[in-house]
Design an enzyme around this catalytic site. Structure first.
Site, PDB file in Angstrom:
ATOM      1  N   ASP A 314      52.427  51.662  50.352  1.00  0.00           N
ATOM      2  CA  ASP A 314      50.970  51.683  50.200  1.00  0.00           C
ATOM      3  C   ASP A 314      50.573  50.713  49.088  1.00  0.00           C
ATOM      4  O   ASP A 314      51.156  50.732  47.989  1.00  0.00           O
ATOM      5  CB  ASP A 314      50.491  53.092  49.863  1.00  0.00           C
ATOM      6  CG  ASP A 314      48.976  53.199  49.903  1.00  0.00           C
ATOM      7  OD1 ASP A 314      48.431  53.338  51.020  1.00  0.00           O
ATOM      8  OD2 ASP A 314      48.353  53.121  48.825  1.00  0.00           O
ATOM      9  N   GLU A 357      45.758  50.413  54.347  1.00  0.00           N
ATOM     10  CA  GLU A 357      46.618  49.529  53.554  1.00  0.00           C
ATOM     11  C   GLU A 357      48.030  50.083  53.452  1.00  0.00           C
ATOM     12  O   GLU A 357      48.796  49.730  52.551  1.00  0.00           O
ATOM     13  CB  GLU A 357      46.034  49.340  52.148  1.00  0.00           C
ATOM     14  CG  GLU A 357      45.977  50.601  51.294  1.00  0.00           C
ATOM     15  CD  GLU A 357      44.665  51.359  51.460  1.00  0.00           C
ATOM     16  OE1 GLU A 357      44.308  52.116  50.558  1.00  0.00           O
ATOM     17  OE2 GLU A 357      43.987  51.173  52.500  1.00  0.00           O
TER      18      GLU A 357
END
Length: 440
Positions: A314, A357
Site C-alpha cells: 500500500d 493504491e
C-alpha cells in the site's frame, strides 16, 4: 375382440407407422441421401427394361410387316394367274409357295373359299394352317382384310399371316396363310444383342450410380458429422477447435465460415476476458485475476506440499499526492508503481492492482525468507525511484505485508487477512518498511 383391436391400434399400428416413416423418409442426412440415390439408381435399369421392351415390340412389328409384304406380293402373283373365279390352280401356285417358304422359313398354305386346303409347302403343314379354330381365315375370306394371327399350342406359339387372294377384277378366290414364326424369331434374334446391351447398360448404370452415391453420401455425411462435432466441442468450451472437411464447394465454405466465426468469437472472448481481469489504468491484473490466481496457486501448493507467499503493498500518503499535484499525477504514479513492481518480480510471479493504491504480488513456490527478500527489493526500488511529473520529482514509498502458506494460513481469505494486518503493522511502525507476522 375389443382388446385385440385396442392392442393393435395402440402398439401394432403405431410401430408399423414408425417403421414406415423411418423407411420411407428417414430424418438423418445419411439415410436420406441413400434412399434418394437408390431411387435414382433404380430408374436406370427400369429405363433399360422399358427400352428393351420397346426394341422387342419394334422387332415384332418389323417381322410382321415383312411377312405381310411378302405374303401380299405372293398372293397378288397367285391371284393374277387365276382365270376361273373360285378356283385355285395348285400346280401353278406351288413355285410361289416354295419361294415364299425359302424367304420366311415357314410353312405356307392356300385356302379356297370353301376353307379346304388346296395346297401347301407340305401336306401336314397345309392341313395345320388350314385349320381355323378362331375363325380368322373365314373372316378374311369374307371381308378381304389382312390379319395377323397368333395361335398357342402345347408349349409353343405360331405366328400366322392371313392374306386374301384376289383376281384381276378384285374378286376374292381364297386366302394365303403364312407361318412366319421363324422370321419373327430371326428378327428378334438379330436385335437380341442390342437388347441385352441395353439391359446391361441399365444395370451397369445402376451399379455406378449406387457406387458414386455411396461415395458421395459417405463423404458428405462424414463432413457433416465433423462440422457437428466441431460445433459441439466449441459449445462445450473448447474455443481452439476448428472444423476440418475434405469436401469442396458449399461444405468447405460452411466450414471456413464456421472457423472464421469461431476465430472472431475467440478474439472477442479474449478481449472480454482481458477487460474483466485487467486493471485499465495500470494494465496489471485486477482483483478478480488476483483472486483466481491465488486459488490456483494454493491448489498447486496443496498438491505438491510446497510453500506459497503473498505480498500486499500500500502506497504511503498517496492522498497527499492527489491533493498536491492532482489526480492526473496520481494516475501517473500508479502506472509507474505498476512498472516498477513488475520489474522487481519473476516472470512466474503475478503482480496486480488489488484496488485503489494497494497492490499485490503472488509468489508461487516461494518460502517466507525468499518472499521477504522480494518485498524488500520492491520497497527499495520504490523509495529510490522518484517519479517525474511536470518538472516535479514525486517521491513515493510503500508499506508491505508478507505472509506464507501454510505458516500464516490455509485459505485465501485467511492469507489476505493476515497480510493486511501485517501491512498496517508496517504503517504503524513508521511506513516505508516490510512486515511479516511471526510463525506459530
Amino acid at each position: 375382440m375389443t382388446g385385440r383391436h385396442t392392442w393393435w391400434e395402440r402398439y401394432g399400428f403405431a410401430r408399423l407407422r414408425r417403421w414406415w416413416h423411418a423407411l420411407a423418409w428417414p430424418t438423418r442426412v445419411g439415410p436420406r441421401l441413400a434412399v434418394a440415390f437408390l431411387l435414382v439408381a433404380a430408374l436406370l435399369p427400369m429405363i433399360g427394361l422399358i427400352a428393351e421392351r420397346e426394341q422387342r415390340i419394334t422387332g415384332a412389328r418389323d417381322a410382321q410387316v415383312d411377312a405381310q409384304d411378302l405374303a401380299r406380293v405372293t398372293a397378288a402373283e397367285i391371284g393374277g394367274g387365276v382365270q376361273d373365279r373360285g378356283r385355285l390352280d395348285s400346280a401353278a401356285a406351288r413355285p410361289y409357295l416354295d419361294d415364299l417358304k425359302r424367304q420366311t422359313g415357314g410353312e405356307v398354305a392356300l385356302v379356297d373359299l370353301r376353307r379346304g386346303s388346296v395346297t401347301g409347302t407340305t401336306p401336314a403343314g397345309a392341313a395345320g394352317l388350314a385349320a381355323d379354330p378362331d375363325g380368322q381365315i373365314a373372316a378374311t375370306l369374307r371381308d378381304g382384310l389382312i390379319r395377323a394371327v397368333t395361335r398357342h399350342g402345347a408349349g409353343s406359339e405360331a405366328k400366322l399371316m392371313v392374306v386374301p387372294i384376289r383376281t384381276a377384277d378384285d374378286g376374292i378366290v381364297g386366302a394365303l396363310v403364312l407361318d412366319y414364326s421363324r422370321l419373327y424369331e430371326q428378327v428378334l434374334a438379330t436385335s437380341a444383342h442390342s437388347r441385352r446391351l441395353t439391359v446391361a447398360a441399365g444395370l451397369t448404370g445402376m451399379a455406378v450410380a449406387l457406387g458414386l452415391g455411396w461415395a458421395f453420401s459417405r463423404g458428405m455425411v462424414r463432413d457433416v458429422r465433423r462440422l457437428t462435432q466441431a460445433a459441439t466441442r466449441y459449445a462445450e468450451g473448447d474455443y481452439d477447435t476448428r472444423a476440418e472437411v475434405k469436401s469442396r464447394g458449399e461444405l468447405r465454405e460452411l466450414a471456413e465460415a464456421l472457423n472464421t466465426m469461431a476465430g472472431r468469437i475467440a478474439q472477442r472472448r479474449a478481449e472480454l476476458v482481458d477487460l474483466a481481469t485487467t486493471d485499465p489504468l495500470t494494465g496489471l491484473p485486477n482483483r478478480r485475476a488476483l483472486r483466481a490466481g491465488m486459488a490456483r496457486e494454493l491448489e498447486h501448493a496443496r498438491r505438491r506440499g510446497g510453500p506459497f507467499s503473498l505480498i500486499l503493498l500500500d502506497l504511503d500518503h498517496f492522498k497527499a499526492v492527489n491533493d498536491e499535484y492532482g489526480h492526473i499525477a496520481g494516475d501517473l504514479v500508479l502506472r509507474q508503481v505498476g512498472k516498477i513492481l513488475q520489474s522487481q518480480v519473476r516472470a512466474t510471479d503475478l503482480a496486480g492492482r488489488h484496488g485503489g493504491e494497494e497492490f499485490a504480488v503472488l509468489l508461487p513456490d516461494t518460502g517466507r525468507d525468499a518472499a521477504l527478500c522480494t518485498a524488500e527489493r520492491v520497497r527499495a526500488a520504490l523509495s529510490h525511484t522518484p517519479i517525474e511529473f511536470q518538472g516535479h520529482a514525486v517521491q513515493v514509498t510503500a508499506s508491505l505485508g508478507v505472509v506464507t502458506y501454510p505458516e500464516h494460513g490455509l485459505t485465501s481469505e485467511e492469507l489476505v487477512r493476515r497480510a493486511d494486518v501485517a501491512l498496517y503493522a508496517a504503517k504503524r511502525a513508521g511506513r516505508d518498511r516490510v512486515h511479516s507476522p511471526p510463525t506459530a
